[in-house]
Design an enzyme around this catalytic site. Structure first.
Site, PDB file in Angstrom:
ATOM      1  CB  SER A  66       4.942  -5.806  30.146  1.00 43.69           C
ATOM      2  OG  SER A  66       4.982  -6.622  31.275  1.00 43.69           O
ATOM      3  CG  HIS A  75       0.236  -5.052  32.391  1.00 44.56           C
ATOM      4  ND1 HIS A  75       1.337  -4.396  32.897  1.00 44.56           N
ATOM      5  CD2 HIS A  75       0.716  -5.999  31.535  1.00 44.56           C
ATOM      6  CE1 HIS A  75       2.433  -4.936  32.398  1.00 44.56           C
ATOM      7  NE2 HIS A  75       2.093  -5.899  31.570  1.00 44.56           N
ATOM      8  CG  ASP A 133       0.109  -3.010  35.647  1.00 42.95           C
ATOM      9  OD1 ASP A 133      -0.151  -4.224  35.683  1.00 42.95           O
ATOM     10  OD2 ASP A 133       0.899  -2.505  34.827  1.00 42.95           O
TER      11      ASP A 133
END
Length: 270
Positions: A93, A224, A194
């Site tokens: 991320s 995610h 996600d």
């Protein structure tokens, strides 16, 4: 404030190939620890730092911003480079965005990049209001634990500090502009489902980097936080294969069995 149990940094002194792992926004090293331990077990030198303002309480994060988070991983990259022949950067991320900026700025000092569900933009109408709203509303609901696998949770904040979120938005803009400077081999793994970072962010990264050696892998069974999800083992194996292809045998420790260190201590905001 004391570091939350499980959120401690992780380091392993292994072979001549090093890997810097960067965790995500409001998360902690816990989300990447199994990945770090897997790579350490394959003989690689591994650094998984705790980013400033993370791993304690959200109020500490409110006092930090992207320059603090980037400075920490930049320092760790330099330390790894002092003892390793080749260094790779990886992240989840926001951590993937940090890794991409390290690659853009450090050039040949980075041997390759592994990005898992890379974030490239703060989405939604709220993003445009952040410059003003952050002065009146301190937090919004958290984004941790987007995981398909039952019984697994991510250690992170249940609130998002809006001052920090505003800084994150500025950081993503900066990184997006630097993506064409990324030329190193890239392994990008992302989840079609996600609920935090849309697949469009991965497509944006793939479309803007200048890397010619690019591998894209879909994580069909994970959300995610894929590093703790059903596809975790695939991430671990694919990332080691990627490193081993670019630095053959460099993960083998030259002497002894290596040394792993889980750091204990305290962290403060500011």
């Amino acid at each position: 404030m004391p570091v939350l149990p499980g959120a401690e940094p992780f380091r392993h002194e292994g072979g001549e190939a090093g890997v810097l792992l960067c965790h995500g926004f409001t998360g902690s090293p816990q989300s990447l620890r199994p990945w770090a331990e897997h790579l350490a077990g394959r003989g690689l030198s591994v650094s998984l730092p705790l980013l400033p303002g993370h791993g304690t309480r959200w109020e500490d994060m409110q006092l930090t911003g992207w320059p603090d988070w980037y400075a920490e991983v930049d320092r760790e990259l330099r330390l790894l480079g002092e003892r390793c022949e080749k260094v790779f950067v990886a992240g989840l991320s926001m951590g993937a965005a940090l890794a991409l900026r390290l690659a853009a700025r450090h050039g040949d000092a980075v041997g390759g990049i592994i990005a898992v569900n890379p974030a490239n933009k703060v989405h939604g109408a709220t993003a445009h209001a952040l410059p003003v709203v952050r002065h009146f509303v301190p937090t919004t609901k958290g984004i941790v634990s987007d995981i398909a696998k039952e019984g697994v949770t991510e250690l992170g904040y249940d609130r998002v500090p809006l001052h920090a979120a505003h800084s994150l938005r500025l950081f993503f803009r900066l990184v997006d502009g630097e993506l064409p400077q990324v030329t190193q081999p890239l392994l990008l793994l992302h989840s079609p489902q996600d609920h935090v970072v849309p697949p469009a962010d991965s497509e944006r990264v793939l479309g803007r980097v200048s890397s010619t050696d690019v591998t894209e892998i879909l994580l069909e069974h994970s959300y995610h936080v894929a590093t703790l999800d059903h596809d975790a083992e695939r991430i671990f194996e694919e990332s080691f294969a990627f490193i081993d292809r670019l630095a053959p045998g460099a993960g083998k420790e030259t002497s002894g069995a290596g040394r792993t260190r889980r750091q204990e201590g305290t962290a403060t905001g500011g």
